[in-house]
Design an enzyme around this catalytic site. Structure first.
Site, mmCIF file in Angstrom:
data_model
loop_
_atom_site.group_PDB
_atom_site.id
_atom_site.type_symbol
_atom_site.label_atom_id
_atom_site.label_comp_id
_atom_site.label_asym_id
_atom_site.label_seq_id
_atom_site.Cartn_x
_atom_site.Cartn_y
_atom_site.Cartn_z
ATOM 1 N N LYS A 1 0.846 -1.203 0.000
ATOM 2 C CA LYS A 1 0.000 0.000 0.000
ATOM 3 C C LYS A 1 0.879 1.250 0.000
ATOM 4 O O LYS A 1 1.621 1.502 0.948
ATOM 5 C CB LYS A 1 -0.915 0.039 1.230
ATOM 6 C CG LYS A 1 -1.933 1.172 1.091
ATOM 7 C CD LYS A 1 -2.605 1.554 2.380
ATOM 8 C CE LYS A 1 -1.997 2.740 3.063
ATOM 9 N NZ LYS A 1 -2.007 4.003 2.326
ATOM 10 N N GLY B 1 7.288 4.687 8.143
ATOM 11 C CA GLY B 1 6.421 5.842 8.357
ATOM 12 C C GLY B 1 6.587 6.364 9.761
ATOM 13 O O GLY B 1 7.658 6.229 10.360
ATOM 14 N N SER B 2 5.516 6.927 10.284
ATOM 15 C CA SER B 2 5.611 7.579 11.593
ATOM 16 C C SER B 2 5.663 6.544 12.720
ATOM 17 O O SER B 2 5.139 5.426 12.594
ATOM 18 C CB SER B 2 4.406 8.497 11.792
ATOM 19 O OG SER B 2 3.218 7.751 11.740
ATOM 20 N N THR B 3 6.247 6.956 13.834
ATOM 21 C CA THR B 3 6.348 6.053 14.987
ATOM 22 C C THR B 3 4.958 5.682 15.489
ATOM 23 O O THR B 3 4.705 4.527 15.844
ATOM 24 C CB THR B 3 7.184 6.726 16.096
ATOM 25 O OG1 THR B 3 8.483 6.990 15.547
ATOM 26 C CG2 THR B 3 7.339 5.826 17.305
ATOM 27 N N GLY C 1 3.536 3.040 13.333
ATOM 28 C CA GLY C 1 4.327 1.829 13.558
ATOM 29 C C GLY C 1 3.880 1.110 14.824
ATOM 30 O O GLY C 1 3.733 -0.124 14.849
ATOM 31 N N GLU D 1 10.491 0.772 10.140
ATOM 32 C CA GLU D 1 11.461 1.841 9.906
ATOM 33 C C GLU D 1 10.707 3.139 10.158
ATOM 34 O O GLU D 1 9.868 3.537 9.360
ATOM 35 C CB GLU D 1 11.988 1.740 8.467
ATOM 36 C CG GLU D 1 13.349 2.365 8.303
ATOM 37 C CD GLU D 1 13.245 3.842 7.985
ATOM 38 O OE1 GLU D 1 13.222 4.633 8.955
ATOM 39 O OE2 GLU D 1 13.184 4.183 6.806
ATOM 40 N N CYS E 1 13.536 10.570 7.098
ATOM 41 C CA CYS E 1 13.562 10.016 8.452
ATOM 42 C C CYS E 1 14.941 10.150 9.085
ATOM 43 O O CYS E 1 15.063 10.345 10.281
ATOM 44 C CB CYS E 1 13.107 8.564 8.431
ATOM 45 S SG CYS E 1 13.959 7.591 7.197
ATOM 46 N N GLU F 1 10.303 15.003 15.731
ATOM 47 C CA GLU F 1 10.636 14.949 14.302
ATOM 48 C C GLU F 1 9.789 15.989 13.571
ATOM 49 O O GLU F 1 8.562 15.914 13.587
ATOM 50 C CB GLU F 1 10.327 13.542 13.761
ATOM 51 C CG GLU F 1 10.781 13.358 12.332
ATOM 52 C CD GLU F 1 10.519 11.954 11.818
ATOM 53 O OE1 GLU F 1 9.405 11.435 12.027
ATOM 54 O OE2 GLU F 1 11.426 11.387 11.192
HETATM 55 P P1 TAP Z 1 2.078 7.798 8.428
HETATM 56 O O1 TAP Z 1 0.691 8.108 8.861
HETATM 57 O O2 TAP Z 1 2.908 6.972 9.289
HETATM 58 O O3 TAP Z 1 1.964 7.173 6.962
HETATM 59 C C1 TAP Z 1 2.825 6.178 6.447
HETATM 60 C C2 TAP Z 1 2.011 5.113 5.731
HETATM 61 O O4 TAP Z 1 1.187 4.412 6.677
HETATM 62 C C3 TAP Z 1 1.051 5.660 4.695
HETATM 63 O O5 TAP Z 1 0.959 4.730 3.624
HETATM 64 C C4 TAP Z 1 -0.263 5.716 5.461
HETATM 65 O O6 TAP Z 1 -1.390 5.686 4.625
HETATM 66 C C5 TAP Z 1 -0.168 4.431 6.252
HETATM 67 N N1 TAP Z 1 -1.030 4.364 7.425
HETATM 68 C C6 TAP Z 1 -1.568 5.381 8.126
HETATM 69 N N2 TAP Z 1 -2.274 4.903 9.171
HETATM 70 C C7 TAP Z 1 -2.184 3.553 9.118
HETATM 71 C C8 TAP Z 1 -2.704 2.488 9.911
HETATM 72 N N3 TAP Z 1 -3.434 2.740 11.007
HETATM 73 N N4 TAP Z 1 -2.420 1.224 9.557
HETATM 74 C C9 TAP Z 1 -1.662 0.961 8.481
HETATM 75 N N5 TAP Z 1 -1.153 1.922 7.685
HETATM 76 C C10 TAP Z 1 -1.394 3.207 8.005
HETATM 77 O O7 TAP Z 1 2.825 9.132 8.141
HETATM 78 P P2 TAP Z 1 2.135 10.524 7.779
HETATM 79 O O8 TAP Z 1 0.843 10.738 8.495
HETATM 80 O O9 TAP Z 1 2.064 10.605 6.333
HETATM 81 O O10 TAP Z 1 3.176 11.524 8.395
HETATM 82 C C11 TAP Z 1 3.095 11.889 9.760
HETATM 83 C C12 TAP Z 1 4.471 12.054 10.336
HETATM 84 O O11 TAP Z 1 5.152 10.817 10.234
HETATM 85 C C13 TAP Z 1 5.363 13.018 9.584
HETATM 86 O O12 TAP Z 1 5.210 14.304 10.019
HETATM 87 C C14 TAP Z 1 6.717 12.478 9.856
HETATM 88 O O13 TAP Z 1 7.204 12.989 11.057
HETATM 89 C C15 TAP Z 1 6.496 11.021 10.006
HETATM 90 N N6 TAP Z 1 6.885 10.268 8.813
HETATM 91 C C16 TAP Z 1 8.004 9.548 8.913
HETATM 92 C C17 TAP Z 1 8.418 8.829 7.826
HETATM 93 C C18 TAP Z 1 9.648 8.034 7.937
HETATM 94 S S1 TAP Z 1 10.347 7.518 6.619
HETATM 95 N N7 TAP Z 1 10.144 7.729 9.085
HETATM 96 C C19 TAP Z 1 7.714 8.839 6.631
HETATM 97 C C20 TAP Z 1 6.536 9.574 6.569
HETATM 98 C C21 TAP Z 1 6.142 10.292 7.679
HETATM 99 P P3 TAP Z 1 -2.055 7.094 4.169
HETATM 100 O O14 TAP Z 1 -1.035 7.809 3.396
HETATM 101 O O15 TAP Z 1 -3.194 6.644 3.374
HETATM 102 O O16 TAP Z 1 -2.437 7.793 5.452
#
Ligand code: TAP
Length: 519
Positions: A224, A276-278, A281, A298, A332, A429
């Site tokens: 996804k 993605g986000s902690t 995770g 990660e 990240c 972050e």
């Molecule tokens: P996340 O919500 O963690 O999104 C990452 C992925 O997880 C996306 O594909 C998201 O889908 C999916 N996702 C969201 N909720 C989920 C759930 N309950 N179960 C399974 N998958 C789920 O990140 P974000 O909201 O885009 O960003 C928020 C913060 O996360 C950022 O500000 C940043 O600090 C951090 N972030 C960190 C990283 C890395 S590489 N460490 C990457 C992105 C963001 P959708 O896109 O459809 O919501």
């Protein structure tokens, strides 16, 4: 939508530093004069060098990629993906449901049992080589699509994201028929179906980090992508068809986080990988607890980039700039905390401000652009909120006087000094172009401050002394430590974190282990 409906050149209209500061907490910011660098009205300003988008045809609507075919979502709903540099809609994207996740997992399970697990590993390797070759052949198409969908500068998608994605497939193709060397003395076996959820900051590269080792190890995949950056994953579906990958080996299900949750919690999914986000995770780890699935996470980071007084200062400035402003800081492992030795802090910060004044911010499709658009309005707001907290908590803010486009989500590169370790900007972050500076006097103090974080993904050390590099690197609680460089990635090198940055490694031989069970 036909490709010609999107604007050519995303940033024709620009606004002054003062006008653009609505996106940042202007009252407390010190904005440098425009004459301090190549930016703005300097006679040394670069002429526009826009990349052509003619190579890309973005369709009006995209379906799900299940069992080798494009399918409409069972609920009939779509979401829209936007160009963050122009705020214009790019395409309608299928909103996959739990029922669609179920179909994709069924296809992956069938493909695993009937086709992929029966192929000789050498044959599986051929598909990976083929995918790598196709990514190279279609690299411009991928780079332009990635930049339009994510906002990252074309220079980065062209020179980093796409070549590295191809390199990952190439590297893991080499492993496919040598798995017994990855786990010596044991019998390597694939898990079966793996579920993967990826973020929006490196959409194609994260896909490659996940899919390449999974396929090389003999698994099939349901992936996804993030909702704001689905286009290169859907273009990758086309690469799978072009490579004649057997149906169901790779399935791509776009949709919200809840659809991602349906994928990872399904009992037929034997291994889960998430970036993605902690917070998400943690939700995933809780959701699959007790099911006996393999899990790699990660997550975020708050890396320290440590500059000692004996460092080559101009190189260190370049490394610090690369560490925090690469991909708008939406990384990240970004070096978001600058730890600089007190004896050189004043001079170093002066050079850093000079260098920041030369950064070119704007149209991501321009080949000269250093800092592109923030991926989404929500992310812009999140960065703005954290920057405002830095000002409110008493840190000193400085931003260069650069012009920002009047449309799109752009954030001026930001330097904070007088930062206390308790400030939110030093702990959380930010995931944006914002650097928090903390000073130190001794090596021990540098190590203590660098490790004073809930995260442990990466760190950087700048010094001329090899012995100091070894001493500090071994004391840092970070999965990746760069010395006199930053943000270097290589498919042969493992990457991953400690503490709230997650667990498990991606890349290298270690990245294969996660996709193998060995008896
Ligand atoms: P996340 O919500 O963690 O999104 C990452 C992925 O997880 C996306 O594909 C998201 O889908 C999916 N996702 C969201 N909720 C989920 C759930 N309950 N179960 C399974 N998958 C789920 O990140 P974000 O909201 O885009 O960003 C928020 C913060 O996360 C950022 O500000 C940043 O600090 C951090 N972030 C960190 C990283 C890395 S590489 N460490 C990457 C992105 C963001 P959708 O896109 O459809 O919501």
């Amino acid at each position: 939508m036909p490709s010609d409906q999107s604007p050519k050149g995303a940033a024709p209209r620009r606004t002054s530093a003062r006008a653009a500061s609505v996106t940042t907490p202007a009252p407390a910011a010190t904005v440098a004069p425009a004459s301090s660098g190549l930016a703005g009205s300097s006679p040394w300003a670069y002429a526009p060098a826009p990349e052509s988008r003619d190579i890309v045809t973005i369709r009006q609507r995209y379906g799900l990629f299940i069992d080798g075919k494009e399918r409409a979502p069972s609920g009939g709903e779509v979401t829209i993906t936007y160009n963050p540099a122009t705020e214009e809609p790019l395409a309608e994207i299928a909103k996959g449901t739990p029922a669609d996740a179920d179909r994709a997992i069924e296809a992956a399970d069938r493909a695993y049992r009937k086709v992929w697990s029966k192929l000789h590993p050498r044959e599986r390797a051929k598909y990976l080589y083929r995918i790598s070759r196709i990514l190279q052949e279609r690299s411009r198409e991928f780079a332009v699509t990635e930049t339009m969908d994510s906002g990252k500068p074309i220079r980065e998608s062209r020179d980093v994201d796409v070549p590295l994605a191809a390199a990952h497939f190439w590297y893991y193709a080499g492993w496919a028929d040598k798995l017994e060397y990855a786990v010596p003395g044991r019998r390597p076996e694939a898990h079966g179906v793996v579920g993967q959820v990826i973020p929006w900051n490196f959409p194609l590269l994260m896909l490659a980090w996940k899919i390449a080792p999974a396929l090389a190890a003999g698994n099939t995949v349901v992936l996804k992508p993030a909702s704001t950056t689905p286009l290169t994953a859907l273009l990758f579906a086309d690469v799978c068809r072009q490579a004649e990958l057997p149906d169901g080996v790779v399935n791509i299900v776009t949709g919200p986080g809840s659809t991602g949750m349906s994928i990872v919690t399904d009992p037929r999914v034997a291994k889960v990988a998430f970036t993605g986000s902690t917070s998400v995770g943690v939700t995933i780890a809780k959701g699959i607890a007790g099911q006996g699935k393999g899990l790699t996470l990660e997550l975020g980071g708050k890396a320290a980039n440590i500059v000692f007084e004996d460092a080559a200062l101009d190189q260190a400035v370049e490394g610090v700039v690369n560490g925090i402003f690469f991909n708008q800081g939406e990384v990240c492992c970004a070096g978001s905390r600058l730890l600089v030795q007190e004896s050189i802090a004043e001079e170093f910060l002066a050079r850093l401000r000079d260098r920041m004044s030369m950064l070119r911010i704007g149209d991501p499709m321009d080949k000269n652009t250093d800092i592109g658009a923030i991926n989404s309005k929500a992310q812009m707001e999140s960065i703005g909120e954290l920057v405002a907290s830095g000002v409110a908590e008493g840190a000193q803010i400085w931003q260069p006087a650069c012009d920002l486009p009047t449309r799109g989500w752009f954030f001026r590169p930001t330097l904070f000094t007088n930062v206390a370790q308790s400030h939110r900007i030093a702990r959380e972050e930010i995931f944006g172009p914002v650097l928090a500076t903390i000073t130190f006097r001794t090596v021990a103090e540098a190590i203590e401050k660098a490790n004073n974080t809930a995260y442990g993904l990466s760190a950087g050390i700048w010094t001329e002394k090899g012995s100091r590099i070894l001493q500090v690197a071994s004391a840092l609680k970070a999965g990746v430590v760069w010395a006199n460089t930053f943000n270097r990635f290589d498919p042969t090198a493992p990457f991953g974190g400690y503490k709230e940055s997650g667990y498990g490694r991606e890349g290298g031989m270690q990245g294969l282990h996660a996709y193998l069970r060995s008896s």
